[in-house]
Design a protein around this motif. Structure first.
Motif, PDB file in Angstrom:
ATOM      1  N   ARG A 167      24.751  12.219  57.231  1.00  0.00           N
ATOM      2  CA  ARG A 167      23.512  12.265  57.138  1.00  0.00           C
ATOM      3  C   ARG A 167      22.835  10.804  56.752  1.00  0.00           C
ATOM      4  O   ARG A 167      21.934  10.581  56.954  1.00  0.00           O
ATOM      5  N   ASN A 168      23.845  10.089  56.092  1.00  0.00           N
ATOM      6  CA  ASN A 168      23.201   8.774  55.731  1.00  0.00           C
ATOM      7  C   ASN A 168      22.149   9.027  54.589  1.00  0.00           C
ATOM      8  O   ASN A 168      21.153   7.942  54.662  1.00  0.00           O
ATOM      9  N   LYS A 169      22.041   9.656  53.943  1.00  0.00           N
ATOM     10  CA  LYS A 169      20.865  10.035  53.021  1.00  0.00           C
ATOM     11  C   LYS A 169      21.458  10.738  51.518  1.00  0.00           C
ATOM     12  O   LYS A 169      22.678  11.034  51.371  1.00  0.00           O
ATOM     13  N   ALA A 170      20.437  10.456  50.770  1.00  0.00           N
ATOM     14  CA  ALA A 170      20.960  10.985  49.322  1.00  0.00           C
ATOM     15  C   ALA A 170      19.892  11.375  48.605  1.00  0.00           C
ATOM     16  O   ALA A 170      18.694  11.338  49.038  1.00  0.00           O
ATOM     17  N   ALA A 171      20.332  12.557  47.650  1.00  0.00           N
ATOM     18  CA  ALA A 171      19.392  13.398  47.049  1.00  0.00           C
ATOM     19  C   ALA A 171      19.448  12.945  45.381  1.00  0.00           C
ATOM     20  O   ALA A 171      20.679  12.933  45.099  1.00  0.00           O
ATOM     21  N   PHE A 172      18.409  13.238  44.986  1.00  0.00           N
ATOM     22  CA  PHE A 172      18.594  12.731  43.157  1.00  0.00           C
ATOM     23  C   PHE A 172      17.814  14.269  42.501  1.00  0.00           C
ATOM     24  O   PHE A 172      16.802  14.527  42.884  1.00  0.00           O
ATOM     25  N   LEU A 173      18.626  14.660  41.574  1.00  0.00           N
ATOM     26  CA  LEU A 173      18.150  15.815  40.870  1.00  0.00           C
ATOM     27  C   LEU A 173      18.112  15.523  39.092  1.00  0.00           C
ATOM     28  O   LEU A 173      19.088  14.609  38.867  1.00  0.00           O
ATOM     29  N   THR A 174      17.066  15.856  38.606  1.00  0.00           N
ATOM     30  CA  THR A 174      16.803  15.669  37.346  1.00  0.00           C
ATOM     31  C   THR A 174      16.737  17.088  36.629  1.00  0.00           C
ATOM     32  O   THR A 174      15.976  17.852  37.201  1.00  0.00           O
ATOM     33  N   SER A 175      17.119  17.224  35.155  1.00  0.00           N
ATOM     34  CA  SER A 175      16.542  18.337  34.369  1.00  0.00           C
ATOM     35  C   SER A 175      16.029  17.854  33.119  1.00  0.00           C
ATOM     36  O   SER A 175      17.007  17.070  32.493  1.00  0.00           O
ATOM     37  N   GLY A 176      15.101  18.046  32.541  1.00  0.00           N
ATOM     38  CA  GLY A 176      14.683  17.754  31.099  1.00  0.00           C
ATOM     39  C   GLY A 176      14.238  16.382  31.061  1.00  0.00           C
ATOM     40  O   GLY A 176      13.983  16.156  29.968  1.00  0.00           O
ATOM     41  N   LEU A 177      13.719  15.758  32.101  1.00  0.00           N
ATOM     42  CA  LEU A 177      13.447  14.118  31.972  1.00  0.00           C
ATOM     43  C   LEU A 177      12.030  14.338  31.425  1.00  0.00           C
ATOM     44  O   LEU A 177      11.248  15.168  32.068  1.00  0.00           O
ATOM     45  N   PRO A 178      11.922  13.478  30.396  1.00  0.00           N
ATOM     46  CA  PRO A 178      10.591  13.374  29.855  1.00  0.00           C
ATOM     47  C   PRO A 178       9.533  12.752  30.881  1.00  0.00           C
ATOM     48  O   PRO A 178       9.874  11.898  31.501  1.00  0.00           O
ATOM     49  N   LYS A 179       8.320  13.293  30.532  1.00  0.00           N
ATOM     50  CA  LYS A 179       7.259  12.549  31.396  1.00  0.00           C
ATOM     51  C   LYS A 179       7.199  10.990  31.182  1.00  0.00           C
ATOM     52  O   LYS A 179       7.279  10.903  29.850  1.00  0.00           O
ATOM     53  N   PRO A 180       6.812  10.297  32.187  1.00  0.00           N
ATOM     54  CA  PRO A 180       6.634   8.794  31.720  1.00  0.00           C
ATOM     55  C   PRO A 180       5.369   8.798  30.978  1.00  0.00           C
ATOM     56  O   PRO A 180       4.443   9.391  30.922  1.00  0.00           O
ATOM     57  N   PRO A 181       5.321   7.516  30.245  1.00  0.00           N
ATOM     58  CA  PRO A 181       4.058   7.186  29.524  1.00  0.00           C
ATOM     59  C   PRO A 181       3.070   6.962  30.809  1.00  0.00           C
ATOM     60  O   PRO A 181       3.055   6.619  31.673  1.00  0.00           O
ATOM     61  N   PRO A 182       1.687   7.152  30.077  1.00  0.00           N
ATOM     62  CA  PRO A 182       0.651   6.938  30.986  1.00  0.00           C
ATOM     63  C   PRO A 182       0.580   5.580  31.903  1.00  0.00           C
ATOM     64  O   PRO A 182       1.060   4.543  31.120  1.00  0.00           O
ATOM     65  N   GLY A 183       0.301   5.591  33.151  1.00  0.00           N
ATOM     66  CA  GLY A 183       0.224   4.434  33.980  1.00  0.00           C
ATOM     67  C   GLY A 183       1.681   3.801  34.149  1.00  0.00           C
ATOM     68  O   GLY A 183       2.112   2.990  34.916  1.00  0.00           O
ATOM     69  N   LYS A 184       2.620   4.763  34.071  1.00  0.00           N
ATOM     70  CA  LYS A 184       3.947   4.354  34.421  1.00  0.00           C
ATOM     71  C   LYS A 184       4.757   5.403  35.319  1.00  0.00           C
ATOM     72  O   LYS A 184       4.186   6.637  35.345  1.00  0.00           O
TER      73      LYS A 184
END
Length: 248
Positions: A167-184
């Motif tokens: 399919r020439n595609k990729a998917a990315f999955l995360t678990s428990g990733l902290p929210k980025p700082p404001p403005g990021k």
């Protein structure tokens, strides 16, 4: 609906205030009535110009008030060759003035139904795009040739990338990733032989993500994750939080 009634629907048509069956019947009428077609073009142009001149949040009841006033205001049929002039002409001029006033009032408060119709159409288009993306994400995850790689992310989070070459595609999955700082924002990248190619932004409000990476895999051998200014970057501006090789 008789022909005389159809002549009175130009304003409601421009405001997208007709029921579906009435709208279809009126559009058939427009094909054989140049006078109504011209009036629709003029009213639509007026609404467009007024709409560009203002941007004010409308009171919730304004749309209903305007449409009620329009529906109560009698419009004379358009003048056609051979028709009587005089009183009918004066009446038509008055009704056009009242209709134009209603349109101007509606637009000046941002409450014209055409605007709401555009908002609804854009919402439907966004929903369809989300559905297409979800279906494509599911097809990558379920692909017979799907290859999975995983890695640790900051603060104990986990990241997983799934690649389907067919399919020439990729998917990315995360678990428990902290929210980025404001403005990021977290940004994904395809690794094309050491050159990073933008592959999408992650929702900063979501800690558990499952998203389709933007663009084709092509010859990419891996991916990266960085923290970037809101809106993303054309190339990484920080050290990668993670680098992952695609499983073969």
């Amino acid at each position: 609906m008789n022909a005389a009634d159809l002549h009175t629907l130009t304003g409601a048509y421009v405001l997208h205030a007709l029921a579906p069956d009435e709208r279809a019947e009126f559009e058939r009428h427009l094909l054989i009535c140049p006078a109504c077609a011209q009036e629709v073009r003029e009213l639509a142009a007026t609404v467009g110009k007024l709409g560009l001149a203002v941007a004010v949040t409308p009171p919730p009841a304004l749309k209903h008030h305007v449409l009620r006033r329009i529906s109560a205001e009698r419009q004379e049929p358009p003048r056609v060759p051979g028709a009587r002039r005089g009183g009918a002409r004066r009446g038509r001029g008055l009704s056009r003035f009242v209709l134009a006033a209603c349109l101007a009032a509606a637009v000046s408060f941002g409450g014209v139904a055409a605007w709401q119709h555009q908002e609804a159409r854009e919402a439907r288009e966004d929903a369809r795009a989300s559905q297409r993306q979800a279906a494509e994400l599911a097809s990558v995850l379920a692909a017979p040739d799907a290859r999975v790689s995983g890695t640790k992310l900051p603060e104990g989070a986990r990241g997983t990338v799934v690649v389907s070459q067919s399919r020439n595609k990729a998917a990315f999955l995360t678990s428990g990733l902290p929210k980025p700082p404001p403005g990021k924002v977290y940004q994904l990248w395809f690794d094309d032989g050491g050159k990073m190619r933008p592959a999408g932004l992650m929702d900063p409000a979501v800690t558990d993500n499952a998203l389709l990476m933007d663009g084709p895999v092509d010859s990419a051998a891996g991916m990266g994750l960085t923290l970037e200014p809101a809106g993303g970057s054309a190339e990484p501006t920080t050290d990668p939080l993670a680098l992952m090789r695609f499983s073969t």
